[in-house]
Design a protein around this motif. Structure first.
Motif, PDB file in Angstrom:
ATOM      1  N   GLY A 165     -10.460   0.887  -2.586  1.00 59.86           N
ATOM      2  CA  GLY A 165      -9.098   0.509  -2.928  1.00 59.86           C
ATOM      3  C   GLY A 165      -9.102  -0.092  -4.322  1.00 59.86           C
ATOM      4  O   GLY A 165     -10.041   0.115  -5.094  1.00 59.86           O
ATOM      5  N   THR A 166      -8.064  -0.850  -4.638  1.00 59.53           N
ATOM      6  CA  THR A 166      -8.020  -1.479  -5.966  1.00 59.53           C
ATOM      7  C   THR A 166      -8.205  -2.985  -5.904  1.00 59.53           C
ATOM      8  O   THR A 166      -8.531  -3.616  -6.914  1.00 59.53           O
ATOM      9  CB  THR A 166      -6.695  -1.182  -6.691  1.00 59.53           C
ATOM     10  OG1 THR A 166      -5.597  -1.642  -5.900  1.00 59.53           O
ATOM     11  CG2 THR A 166      -6.555   0.298  -6.982  1.00 59.53           C
ATOM     12  N   THR A 167      -7.977  -3.580  -4.737  1.00 59.13           N
ATOM     13  CA  THR A 167      -8.175  -5.026  -4.598  1.00 59.13           C
ATOM     14  C   THR A 167      -8.624  -5.302  -3.171  1.00 59.13           C
ATOM     15  O   THR A 167      -8.258  -4.570  -2.239  1.00 59.13           O
ATOM     16  CB  THR A 167      -6.891  -5.803  -4.971  1.00 59.13           C
ATOM     17  OG1 THR A 167      -7.148  -7.199  -5.008  1.00 59.13           O
ATOM     18  CG2 THR A 167      -5.750  -5.497  -4.018  1.00 59.13           C
ATOM     19  N   ASN A 168      -9.430  -6.330  -3.007  1.00 65.89           N
ATOM     20  CA  ASN A 168     -10.035  -6.597  -1.715  1.00 65.89           C
ATOM     21  C   ASN A 168      -9.735  -8.026  -1.282  1.00 65.89           C
ATOM     22  O   ASN A 168      -9.969  -8.970  -2.030  1.00 65.89           O
ATOM     23  CB  ASN A 168     -11.544  -6.366  -1.792  1.00 65.89           C
ATOM     24  CG  ASN A 168     -12.209  -6.341  -0.427  1.00 65.89           C
ATOM     25  OD1 ASN A 168     -12.242  -7.324   0.281  1.00 65.89           O
ATOM     26  ND2 ASN A 168     -12.759  -5.179  -0.063  1.00 65.89           N
ATOM     27  N   TYR A 169      -9.202  -8.169  -0.060  1.00 66.02           N
ATOM     28  CA  TYR A 169      -8.886  -9.497   0.470  1.00 66.02           C
ATOM     29  C   TYR A 169      -9.460  -9.609   1.872  1.00 66.02           C
ATOM     30  O   TYR A 169      -9.156  -8.797   2.743  1.00 66.02           O
ATOM     31  CB  TYR A 169      -7.365  -9.693   0.504  1.00 66.02           C
ATOM     32  CG  TYR A 169      -6.918 -11.038   1.015  1.00 66.02           C
ATOM     33  CD1 TYR A 169      -7.191 -12.204   0.305  1.00 66.02           C
ATOM     34  CD2 TYR A 169      -6.213 -11.148   2.206  1.00 66.02           C
ATOM     35  CE1 TYR A 169      -6.779 -13.437   0.762  1.00 66.02           C
ATOM     36  CE2 TYR A 169      -5.789 -12.385   2.677  1.00 66.02           C
ATOM     37  CZ  TYR A 169      -6.082 -13.523   1.951  1.00 66.02           C
ATOM     38  OH  TYR A 169      -5.672 -14.754   2.410  1.00 66.02           O
ATOM     39  N   ASN A 206      -7.105  -2.899  -0.199  1.00 62.69           N
ATOM     40  CA  ASN A 206      -5.711  -2.507  -0.393  1.00 62.69           C
ATOM     41  C   ASN A 206      -5.621  -1.650  -1.645  1.00 62.69           C
ATOM     42  O   ASN A 206      -6.484  -1.737  -2.524  1.00 62.69           O
ATOM     43  CB  ASN A 206      -4.806  -3.722  -0.562  1.00 62.69           C
ATOM     44  CG  ASN A 206      -4.666  -4.541   0.705  1.00 62.69           C
ATOM     45  OD1 ASN A 206      -5.294  -5.587   0.854  1.00 62.69           O
ATOM     46  ND2 ASN A 206      -3.849  -4.078   1.625  1.00 62.69           N
ATOM     47  N   LEU A 207      -4.555  -0.856  -1.711  1.00 65.77           N
ATOM     48  CA  LEU A 207      -4.308  -0.075  -2.913  1.00 65.77           C
ATOM     49  C   LEU A 207      -2.888  -0.408  -3.393  1.00 65.77           C
ATOM     50  O   LEU A 207      -1.965   0.376  -3.254  1.00 65.77           O
ATOM     51  CB  LEU A 207      -4.463   1.419  -2.642  1.00 65.77           C
ATOM     52  CG  LEU A 207      -4.969   2.256  -3.829  1.00 65.77           C
ATOM     53  CD1 LEU A 207      -5.490   3.602  -3.372  1.00 65.77           C
ATOM     54  CD2 LEU A 207      -3.898   2.452  -4.885  1.00 65.77           C
ATOM     55  N   PHE A 208      -2.759  -1.637  -3.896  1.00 66.59           N
ATOM     56  CA  PHE A 208      -1.464  -2.109  -4.382  1.00 66.59           C
ATOM     57  C   PHE A 208      -1.088  -1.455  -5.708  1.00 66.59           C
ATOM     58  O   PHE A 208       0.083  -1.353  -6.052  1.00 66.59           O
ATOM     59  CB  PHE A 208      -1.472  -3.626  -4.565  1.00 66.59           C
ATOM     60  CG  PHE A 208      -1.588  -4.415  -3.282  1.00 66.59           C
ATOM     61  CD1 PHE A 208      -1.317  -3.834  -2.046  1.00 66.59           C
ATOM     62  CD2 PHE A 208      -1.937  -5.756  -3.314  1.00 66.59           C
ATOM     63  CE1 PHE A 208      -1.405  -4.571  -0.876  1.00 66.59           C
ATOM     64  CE2 PHE A 208      -2.032  -6.504  -2.149  1.00 66.59           C
ATOM     65  CZ  PHE A 208      -1.774  -5.915  -0.930  1.00 66.59           C
ATOM     66  N   ASP A 209      -2.092  -1.046  -6.467  1.00 64.56           N
ATOM     67  CA  ASP A 209      -1.873  -0.474  -7.798  1.00 64.56           C
ATOM     68  C   ASP A 209      -1.695   1.035  -7.641  1.00 64.56           C
ATOM     69  O   ASP A 209      -2.612   1.727  -7.189  1.00 64.56           O
ATOM     70  CB  ASP A 209      -3.064  -0.801  -8.700  1.00 64.56           C
ATOM     71  CG  ASP A 209      -3.365  -2.294  -8.665  1.00 64.56           C
ATOM     72  OD1 ASP A 209      -2.782  -3.022  -9.471  1.00 64.56           O
ATOM     73  OD2 ASP A 209      -4.165  -2.720  -7.799  1.00 64.56           O
ATOM     74  N   GLN A 210      -0.533   1.515  -8.030  1.00 68.03           N
ATOM     75  CA  GLN A 210      -0.219   2.920  -7.770  1.00 68.03           C
ATOM     76  C   GLN A 210       0.507   3.556  -8.957  1.00 68.03           C
ATOM     77  O   GLN A 210       1.154   2.869  -9.741  1.00 68.03           O
ATOM     78  CB  GLN A 210       0.668   3.031  -6.522  1.00 68.03           C
ATOM     79  CG  GLN A 210       0.008   2.487  -5.260  1.00 68.03           C
ATOM     80  CD  GLN A 210       0.933   2.508  -4.069  1.00 68.03           C
ATOM     81  OE1 GLN A 210       1.521   3.535  -3.742  1.00 68.03           O
ATOM     82  NE2 GLN A 210       1.070   1.377  -3.400  1.00 68.03           N
ATOM     83  N   ASP A 250       0.828  -1.201   0.000  1.00 68.53           N
ATOM     84  CA  ASP A 250       0.000   0.000   0.000  1.00 68.53           C
ATOM     85  C   ASP A 250       0.872   1.263   0.000  1.00 68.53           C
ATOM     86  O   ASP A 250       2.078   1.193   0.233  1.00 68.53           O
ATOM     87  CB  ASP A 250      -0.908  -0.004   1.234  1.00 68.53           C
ATOM     88  CG  ASP A 250      -2.030  -1.028   1.127  1.00 68.53           C
ATOM     89  OD1 ASP A 250      -2.626  -1.133   0.040  1.00 68.53           O
ATOM     90  OD2 ASP A 250      -2.306  -1.726   2.128  1.00 68.53           O
ATOM     91  N   PRO A 251       0.271   2.418  -0.233  1.00 69.58           N
ATOM     92  CA  PRO A 251       1.054   3.662  -0.251  1.00 69.58           C
ATOM     93  C   PRO A 251       1.816   3.937   1.042  1.00 69.58           C
ATOM     94  O   PRO A 251       2.850   4.603   1.019  1.00 69.58           O
ATOM     95  CB  PRO A 251      -0.010   4.740  -0.498  1.00 69.58           C
ATOM     96  CG  PRO A 251      -1.090   4.034  -1.240  1.00 69.58           C
ATOM     97  CD  PRO A 251      -1.129   2.647  -0.668  1.00 69.58           C
ATOM     98  N   TYR A 252       1.299   3.434   2.188  1.00 68.21           N
ATOM     99  CA  TYR A 252       1.963   3.699   3.468  1.00 68.21           C
ATOM    100  C   TYR A 252       2.846   2.537   3.918  1.00 68.21           C
ATOM    101  O   TYR A 252       3.386   2.567   5.030  1.00 68.21           O
ATOM    102  CB  TYR A 252       0.925   4.030   4.552  1.00 68.21           C
ATOM    103  CG  TYR A 252       0.302   5.383   4.338  1.00 68.21           C
ATOM    104  CD1 TYR A 252       0.963   6.542   4.725  1.00 68.21           C
ATOM    105  CD2 TYR A 252      -0.945   5.509   3.718  1.00 68.21           C
ATOM    106  CE1 TYR A 252       0.400   7.797   4.528  1.00 68.21           C
ATOM    107  CE2 TYR A 252      -1.506   6.759   3.504  1.00 68.21           C
ATOM    108  CZ  TYR A 252      -0.832   7.893   3.910  1.00 68.21           C
ATOM    109  OH  TYR A 252      -1.378   9.132   3.702  1.00 68.21           O
TER     110      TYR A 252
END
Length: 326
Positions: free
Chosen positions: A245-249, A254-258, A217-219
Motif C-alpha cells: 500500500g502507500t501507508t501502514n498503520y 492502506n492505499l490512501f494516495d490515489q 482506500d479505493p474501495y
C-alpha cells in the motif's frame, strides 16, 4: 540506493504523473497564522535548518526517480500534499536532484488550521498552465462548526499540447475515527464529482486526472460510491493488497494516495495521451530496512523521535503514452 536509477538511455514516449504526500514539509520559521509550533527549532521535535535541508534533498531524490526506469525521465506532473507554503516548494524544486528539471509550481494557501496545503509541480518543457484555481471544501465537524481543511486545487493546462484538467486533493483525516469522519470524505468526493460534471458538460471527452491523499482506500464509500462513476477509472484498485500500500498503520496497509482519471485516457488517438500503467513507487530506499517496522515507509519522525527519512507515505504514479502524430 536511489542513484541506481541514474543511467542514460534514450527517453521514451511515456510520461509519468505522480502524487506524493510529503509528510509535514514545514519550514523552520514561526507562522502566527497557523499551528506550526511542532515544527520549530524550539519545539520538542527540534525541527531545525539542518533537518529541513536534509528532508528537502531526500524528497527531491525520491521525486526525481518516480517512474524513471520506465519513462527515462522524471515525472512531468507531481501533485503534493502537506506543504506549509510556497517557500518550501521553491526550495524543493531547486534542490540537488530537481534543479535541472526546471519545475514550475502552482500553489495557493489553504484555510487548513495546520497551514498545510496541496500543490502541483510541473516540468515546464512538457506542460503549460492555462488556468488554476482553488475550490473550497466546506465541511462541518460533529457539533456543526466549520472544519477548516484543504481546498481542492484545479489546474488546467497543456501536456505536450493536449488539454488536461488536474484536481489535487488532500481529504479530511481519520484522526477522530474512520467511521465518525467518513461523511467529510464523502463531501470531498462529491465536490470533485461536481467539478468533473462541470468539465464534461462542456466537453464529454475531456481528459481529467484526480489525484490526492484521500484518507480512504479505493474501495471506501467515498471513492467507490461517490466519486468513481461510469466516466472515471481507478487503476489503484488492483494495487492494494495485504502486503502492499502507500501507508501502514498498526501493521495494516492502506492505499490512501490515489490517481483516478477519465475513461478518455483509454482511447488511442494520434497526438493524444493514453493510459499505459500505474504503480506504487515503493523502492527499497524509501523503506525502513530493518526491525519491527521493516518495509514500512521511512518517515521523518516516529512520534517525537527524529529518524531522518522521507515521508510516512509512498508516492503513486500513472504513466501515459504520448501517441505522436508521426
Amino acid at each position: 540506493m536511489a542513484n541506481k536509477f541514474y543511467f542514460h538511455k534514450k527517453r521514451t514516449n511515456k510520461y509519468t504523473i505522480a502524487f506524493y504526500n510529503l509528510e509535514n514539509l514545514f519550514d523552520t520559521k514561526d507562522d502566527p497564522n497557523t499551528l506550526d509550533n511542532d515544527f520549530l527549532p524550539s519545539s520538542e521535535k527540534h525541527w531545525n535548518r539542518k533537518r529541513y535541508e536534509k528532508k528537502i534533498v531526500k524528497l527531491g531524490t525520491a521525486i526525481s526517480n518516480i517512474g524513471f526506469l520506465k519513462s527515462r525521465k522524471s515525472p512531468v506532473l507531481v501533485g503534493v500534499a502537506e506543504v506549509e507554503n510556497l517557500k518550501v516548494l521553491e526550495d524543493l524544486v531547486i534542490s540537488k536532484h530537481l534543479k535541472q528539471k526546471e519545475y514550475g509550481i502552482v500553489h495557493y494557501d489553504s484555510p487548513d488550521e495546520r497551514g498545510i496545503d496541496v500543490a502541483l509541480l510541473y516540468q515546464k518543457q512538457y506542460f503549460e498552465v492555462i488556468d488554476s484555481k482553488t475550490i473550497p471544501l466546506l465541511v462541518d465537524n460533529q457539533v456543526g462548526i466549520r472544519d477548516y481543511t484543504r481546498d481542492i486545487l484545479w489546474v488546467t493546462g497543456l501536456l505536450n499540447n493536449e488539454k488536461i484538467h488536474i484536481l489535487v486533493n488532500h481529504w479530511p483525516s481519520r484522526r477522530d475515527g474512520a467511521k465518525l469522519t467518513s461523511y467529510k470524505r464523502v463531501i470531498a468526493a462529491e465536490k470533485n464529482r461536481e467539478i468533473v460534471n462541470q468539465i464534461t458538460v462542456e466537453n464529454p471527452e475531456a481528459k481529467i486526472i484526480i489525484m490526492g491523499d484521500f484518507n480512504d482506500d479505493p474501495y471506501s464509500e467515498s471513492v467507490k460510491e461517490h466519486l468513481v462513476r461510469h466516466d472515471l477509472f481507478n487503476p489503484m484498485e488492483r494495487l492494494l493488497t495485504r502486503y502492499r500500500g502507500t501507508t501502514n498503520y498498526k501493521s495494516q496497509w492502506n492505499l490512501f494516495d490515489q490517481i483516478i482519471f477519465s475513461h478518455s485516457f483509454h482511447k488511442y488517438e494520434k497526438g493524444k495521451h493514453s493510459f499505459s500503467d500505474a504503480s506504487i513507487f515503493d523502492e527499497n530506499f524509501l523503506k525502513i530496512y530493518k526491525g519491527r517496522y521493516k518495509g514500512n515507509p521511512f518517515r521523518t519522525y516516529a512520534g517525537k523521535k527524529y529518524i531522518g527519512g522521507y515521508s510516512d507515505h509512498f508516492p503513486v504514479y500513472v504513466q501515459l503514452k504520448w501517441n505522436k502524430e508521426k
